[in-house]
Design an enzyme around this catalytic site. Structure first.
Site, short mmCIF file in Angstrom:
data_model
loop_
_atom_site.label_atom_id
_atom_site.label_comp_id
_atom_site.label_asym_id
_atom_site.label_seq_id
_atom_site.Cartn_x
_atom_site.Cartn_y
_atom_site.Cartn_z
N TYR A 65 0.85 -1.19 0.00
CA TYR A 65 0.00 0.00 0.00
C TYR A 65 0.89 1.24 0.00
CZ TYR A 65 -3.70 -3.24 1.48
OH TYR A 65 -4.59 -4.30 1.57
N PRO A 215 -17.39 -3.73 1.94
CA PRO A 215 -18.73 -3.97 2.49
C PRO A 215 -19.85 -3.36 1.66
CG PRO A 215 -17.52 -2.36 3.81
CD PRO A 215 -16.54 -2.97 2.88
N LEU A 216 -19.52 -2.42 0.75
CA LEU A 216 -20.55 -1.86 -0.14
C LEU A 216 -20.17 -2.05 -1.60
CD1 LEU A 216 -21.62 1.48 1.61
CD2 LEU A 216 -22.90 -0.65 1.43
N PHE A 219 -22.74 -3.89 -5.66
CA PHE A 219 -24.19 -3.72 -5.62
C PHE A 219 -24.71 -3.24 -6.98
CE2 PHE A 219 -23.44 -4.01 -1.19
CZ PHE A 219 -24.65 -4.21 -0.54
N PRO A 221 -27.90 -1.23 -8.98
CA PRO A 221 -28.79 -0.15 -8.54
C PRO A 221 -30.01 -0.65 -7.76
CG PRO A 221 -28.03 0.28 -10.76
CD PRO A 221 -27.53 -1.10 -10.40
N LEU A 222 -30.58 -1.78 -8.21
CA LEU A 222 -31.75 -2.32 -7.52
C LEU A 222 -31.39 -2.75 -6.10
CD1 LEU A 222 -34.74 -3.10 -7.76
CD2 LEU A 222 -34.00 -5.34 -8.58
#
Length: 289
Positions: A65, A215-216, A219, A221-222
């Site tokens: 990193y 964690p997000l 996805f 859009p729905l």
């Protein structure tokens, strides 16, 4: 300073070390694309100190990193490290001039990366080293024995305390466990990306941690709309719901959300403590179809 019990989720045992299930991922402390120094070095140091002050005892990093940026920041902010702190690092990939992540899993590559992490963090033994497999697309089939044998040798030499895996298939986990004790698996997993459901449960039964990243991420859009509906009903952010769901999904799940903001760090801690009802959980479980 808060106590360990003040953090959502309580604790989990990694090998012979007890850590808070709510941890901190340092990747975002590097510059754009995880390359170069942060725009606000003082802010980065403040986030690391705030994380430890909040009681967090699991910090995730890698010499790749930056490269070498986040380890240097961790050392500057936290060294000498509290006895309770577990700093997990990662090997198996390096950085190229274009900001790519070429694999580096030959024995000599892994030994060099372990030494680079030791030097960067200013320690004689790494608490936890995760072997990164696969590529940017995700886990890919392939043998892990040779690489794990090298880490097992480094463990016997006293330079590595515990070994984990990252970006791996369930088959690779099984192969790895025949070579060396594995204390955690770090894969992409969240409300929308549930391909590791069986692996999470299998590891829980054997006392092995599962550490989800993004964690997000992933996805549609729905699916995002369905998550937002639950968040709106509870009066919290979508990140709060996503983190709380992960903590409630299984006791072996450890969180390492990253941020470069002290305010956002505190929001994440508070959000992960959100209590989800049976109705909430049913709506959220439907996101993955």
């Amino acid at each position: 300073m808060t106590t360990l019990t003040a953090l959502p989720g309580g604790t989990w045992t990694l090998g012979d070390r007890t850590v808070t299930r709510f941890g901190y991922g340092a990747m975002q402390l590097a510059g754009p694309g995880v390359v170069g120094p942060p725009a606000d070095p003082d802010g980065a140091l403040a986030v690391l100190r705030a994380a430890v002050d909040a009681g967090i005892t699991h910090v995730d990093t890698s010499d790749a990193y930056g490269p070498r940026v986040t380890n240097a920041l961790i050392r500057q902010a936290l060294h000498p490290y509290p006895a309770s702190l577990v700093v997990a690092t990662k090997v198996g990939a390096t950085r190229d001039a274009q900001g790519g992540w070429p694999t580096a899993r030959r024995p000599q590559d892994l030994r060099r990366q372990v030494q680079d992490n030791l030097d960067g963090l200013g320690v004689e033994q790494l608490d936890l080293v995760n072997l990164r497999m696969g590529d940017a697309r995700g886990p890919q089939p392939g043998p892990v024995t040779e690489a794990l044998e090298t880490l097992a040798e480094l463990q016997q030499e006293g330079r590595v305390r515990h070994v984990g895996l990252s970006n791996v298939t369930a088959e690779q986990v099984a192969e790895a466990r025949s070579v060396v004790p594995v204390v955690c698996v770090q894969n992409m997993y969240n409300l929308a990306v549930r391909h590791d459901d069986d692996l999470v449960d299998d590891l829980a039964r054997d006392g092995i941690a599962y550490v989800p990243f993004f964690p997000l991420g992933g996805f549609t859009p729905l699916q995002s709309s369905a998550l937002s509906a639950v968040a709106d009903r509870l009066g919290v952010t979508t990140m709060a719901v996503a983190l709380a769901w992960l903590l409630q999904r299984s006791p072996n799940i450890l969180l390492i959300p990253g941020t470069s903001s002290v305010t956002h760090l505190r929001e994440n801690i508070a959000g992960a403590a959100t209590e989800l009802s049976e109705e909430d959980l049913a709506d959220l479980d439907a996101i993955a179809g």
